[in-house]
Scaffold this active site. Structure first.
Site, PDB file in Angstrom:
ATOM      1  NE  ARG A   1      -4.017  -1.957   2.151  1.00 17.24           N
ATOM      2  CZ  ARG A   1      -3.855  -2.832   3.137  1.00 17.24           C
ATOM      3  NH1 ARG A   1      -2.940  -2.621   4.067  1.00 17.24           N
ATOM      4  NH2 ARG A   1      -4.611  -3.889   3.207  1.00 17.24           N
TER       5      ARG A   1
ATOM      6  NE  ARG B   1      -1.271  16.634 -12.772  1.00 15.88           N
ATOM      7  CZ  ARG B   1      -0.509  15.917 -11.968  1.00 15.88           C
ATOM      8  NH1 ARG B   1      -0.595  16.091 -10.674  1.00 15.88           N
ATOM      9  NH2 ARG B   1       0.323  15.047 -12.452  1.00 15.88           N
TER      10      ARG B   1
ATOM     11  CD  GLU C   1      -5.519  15.528 -15.167  1.00 16.64           C
ATOM     12  OE1 GLU C   1      -5.173  14.413 -14.744  1.00 16.64           O
ATOM     13  OE2 GLU C   1      -5.321  15.914 -16.325  1.00 16.64           O
TER      14      GLU C   1
ATOM     15  CG  ASN D   1      -4.028  16.163 -19.844  1.00 14.26           C
ATOM     16  OD1 ASN D   1      -3.055  15.422 -19.793  1.00 14.26           O
ATOM     17  ND2 ASN D   1      -4.938  16.206 -18.898  1.00 14.26           N
TER      18      ASN D   1
ATOM     19  CE  LYS E   1      -2.160  13.395 -14.746  1.00 14.05           C
ATOM     20  NZ  LYS E   1      -2.690  13.670 -16.092  1.00 14.05           N
TER      21      LYS E   1
ATOM     22  CG  HIS F   1      -3.206  10.120 -24.323  1.00 13.78           C
ATOM     23  ND1 HIS F   1      -3.746  10.523 -23.139  1.00 13.78           N
ATOM     24  CD2 HIS F   1      -1.874  10.105 -24.147  1.00 13.78           C
ATOM     25  CE1 HIS F   1      -2.769  10.762 -22.267  1.00 13.78           C
ATOM     26  NE2 HIS F   1      -1.623  10.519 -22.868  1.00 13.78           N
TER      27      HIS F   1
ATOM     28  CD  GLU G   1       4.781  16.284 -22.875  1.00 11.71           C
ATOM     29  OE1 GLU G   1       4.192  17.268 -22.388  1.00 11.71           O
ATOM     30  OE2 GLU G   1       4.212  15.217 -23.170  1.00 11.71           O
TER      31      GLU G   1
ATOM     32  CE  LYS H   1       3.690  17.246 -14.733  1.00 11.71           C
ATOM     33  NZ  LYS H   1       3.592  16.078 -15.584  1.00 11.71           N
TER      34      LYS H   1
ATOM     35  CG  HIS I   1      -0.936  15.066 -23.477  1.00 13.33           C
ATOM     36  ND1 HIS I   1      -0.277  16.243 -23.747  1.00 13.33           N
ATOM     37  CD2 HIS I   1      -0.026  14.257 -22.877  1.00 13.33           C
ATOM     38  CE1 HIS I   1       0.967  16.169 -23.291  1.00 13.33           C
ATOM     39  NE2 HIS I   1       1.152  14.965 -22.768  1.00 13.33           N
TER      40      HIS I   1
ATOM     41  CG  HIS J   1       3.875  10.644 -24.638  1.00  9.50           C
ATOM     42  ND1 HIS J   1       2.500  10.504 -24.612  1.00  9.50           N
ATOM     43  CD2 HIS J   1       4.154  11.719 -23.851  1.00  9.50           C
ATOM     44  CE1 HIS J   1       1.979  11.445 -23.845  1.00  9.50           C
ATOM     45  NE2 HIS J   1       2.961  12.189 -23.365  1.00  9.50           N
TER      46      HIS J   1
END
Lengths: 366, 366
Positions: free
Chosen positions: A122, A244, A240, A248, A144, A255, A186, A230, A251, A268
């Site tokens: 955990r 935030r 997010e 994206n 992330k 994606h 990026e 960032k 993206h 990517h």
């Protein structure tokens, strides 16, 4: 030249340390954080061949018991199977809650190692040592973590913050040229969404794709500005909930393009480049920004030798359909990040499907 | 008689709602929380047969789009495979970040559903509707979610808080007798570690294993005290940095016993009963508490018809070795929670292996 950026979050704070030669300081930095004795370094064979020994030495010289776990390189190995391998090595070495997973590699290694750290017992400690430009300025910061589902990228994961992000810009010298360009996508993104000065700096840079060989100083400055962008954004919105989402930019369609081509055709950063061209054109079609700004963005993307057209064979309807499974969908509406000026964006879920189709139609490869 | 307990945590607050007939209020309670339209109810076939329709109706009458996902019952299905099934149904129904997973079942369903909620799209909403006594007073509160690794219980997981825990004591009437007794093990635990009054109340209770048929009022009161004890502890220590570890009273050896018998011979509550007998005896051997207190604890465990001896065929050395892989190990030292009086415990990693061996030797079945 060494610089430290603080990322302050409700769930804990950590530093991004940027300095040439930093790899050798990993052990002492980790020791300063008061972590438990056991460390497991997760990497891929190529990266580990270049830097594994330095990292292991640095850690063991600071008193850590170090083991390593190598996973095959590539986005297509960002799977539950790879996580299982990390778990198995963690069990074998009896990692404890106070133990640390160290991600030595690009975004794929970082995302997987972070997810394993988030979910083993955990949650155990986690350090990012990004070795690709993409991972340095993006993937390693903000917590992330995750893996891909056969039907979609990053569908499985967790928000989990590292205890430290340690960046050594010198490692970029061994990065393949295509990977370096992908990372620049990026960097350009931060220029468009957040930092006009960064954008201007990139525009003024004569040999942007060669930057890592040309000027260690300019490279470090651009890394620093990008990481700061960032960090600023995620510090204001860890999970997010709002702001935030602007990260994206490029993206949403990016994606879909990556996923539909099986993560094999474009990487990517290239997908994000394509996505920024698309989002920029959507913004123009909706009168959010002007033709000149779009042109400046696209020229910079081209100058970095990133693709600006869709990969061959990809169907536009497949992209439109794939957008529906994106994490950014809310109540069935696809959210887009669209620029309103260089350095500024807005978030909208009001992009008509016809506009998406039209823009993508213009981006077909011939 | 309805009561609400607030669980206040740094990562967010939520309520435990306890009331007979509560199942039919799930939809309105979920609607009050302002969750997204889509709900996926995760359950097992037997529980779903009893209560699925009421839960689905309650949710859809409040305007939710509801789907269900049934997983086979039993601790041995608390695996990565089961999580994969939840992911697949989540994908099929295009769950979004604002969507909700509802766990309708015992601890196994709750742990798995919580872990799926924690990791799908990096975290979606989560509601616990525990249907076993064990899940009501323990598993559903405090945000521990996870699955088993073939070599150890709960090795993979995350801390992830539900948005609501909804308890309907009436559902305990369909719980198998053995499951009810198992849940009483955790109730007894709260008496020993936290709440002397609860312990006295249980001691005074003439037909403890029949409680659910005898007095709805007393049952609700005991549920309320038990949930309050758990909420008190986790509110002070969400991530098990310190105090929360006391909830593991009986679990150190209990987990080893469960794991070594393949989760097939004793259930979790029975294992905890055995673990409490062992920990109590260790505490006596170390002069931490007195013989009379140990006796009172053991009499209460026996009165509840829980086992107090090790299952046949289990090797003591195997237990001692297995303790090393427990999550509660720190720098190789096994941590024990040991009572110093009824209602009070302390945490120690200074239990000599010989004492463990001796106590376990006394607990062999003949």
């Amino acid at each position: 030249m060494p610089s430290a950026i603080a990322v302050d979050l409700p769930s804990g704070s950590y530093q991004i340390q940027i300095a040439p030669g930093n790899l050798d300081a990993l052990g002492s930095q980790a020791a300063n954080l008061g972590l438990g004795k056991k460390c497991l370094v997760v990497s891929n064979p190529l990266i580990f061949k270049h830097y594994g020994e330095r990292v292991l030495n640095s850690l063991s010289q600071s008193g850590f018991q170090v083991q390593s776990c190598l996973l095959p390189a590539g986005e297509r190995y960002k799977t539950a199977n790879s996580i299982q391998k990390i778990y198995d090595v963690a069990l074998e070495n009896r990692l404890e809650r106070s133990s640390t997973l160290v991600a030595l590699g690009g975004g794929v290694i970082g995302d997987m190692t972070g997810f394993a750290a988030a979910t083993w017992l955990r949650g155990i400690n986690f350090i990012q040592v990004p070795t690709s430009l993409l991972a340095m300025v993006d993937a390693s910061i903000g917590g992330k973590t995750g893996i891909n589902h056969p039907q979609g990228k990053n569908l499985i994961g967790a928000f989990y913050q590292p205890h430290l992000v340690l960046i050594d810009p010198q490692v970029l010298k061994t990065l393949p040229a295509r990977e370096f360009r992908a990372g620049m996508a990026e960097v350009i993104k931060y220029g468009v969404i957040w930092d006009l000065d960064l954008f201007n700096q990139l525009e003024a840079c004569p040999r942007i794709e060669q930057l890592r060989y040309v000027s260690e100083e300019l490279l470090a400055e651009i890394l620093q500005r990008s990481c700061q962008a960032k960090a600023d954004v995620v510090s204001q919105d860890e999970k997010e909930a709002g702001l935030r989402a602007i990260l994206n930019y490029g993206h949403t369609i990016g994606h879909a393009v990556e996923s539909l081509t099986g993560y094999r055709v474009v990487n990517h950063g290239e997908a994000v480049g394509i996505g920024m061209v698309a989002a920029g054109a959507i913004a123009l079609a909706l009168d959010l920004w002007d033709k000149e700004s779009l042109e400046r963005q696209n020229v910079l993307i081209k100058k970095t030798a990133l693709p600006t057209k869709l990969p061959k064979g990809i169907e536009i309807e497949a992209i439109v359909d794939s957008l529906q499974t994106d994490k950014k969908v809310k109540d069935g509406k696809v959210r887009f990040i669209l620029p309103t000026a260089i350095g500024k964006v807005e978030i909208t879920d009001k992009v008509p499907a016809e506009v998406i189709r039209e823009v993508l139609g213009e981006m077909r490869s011939h």
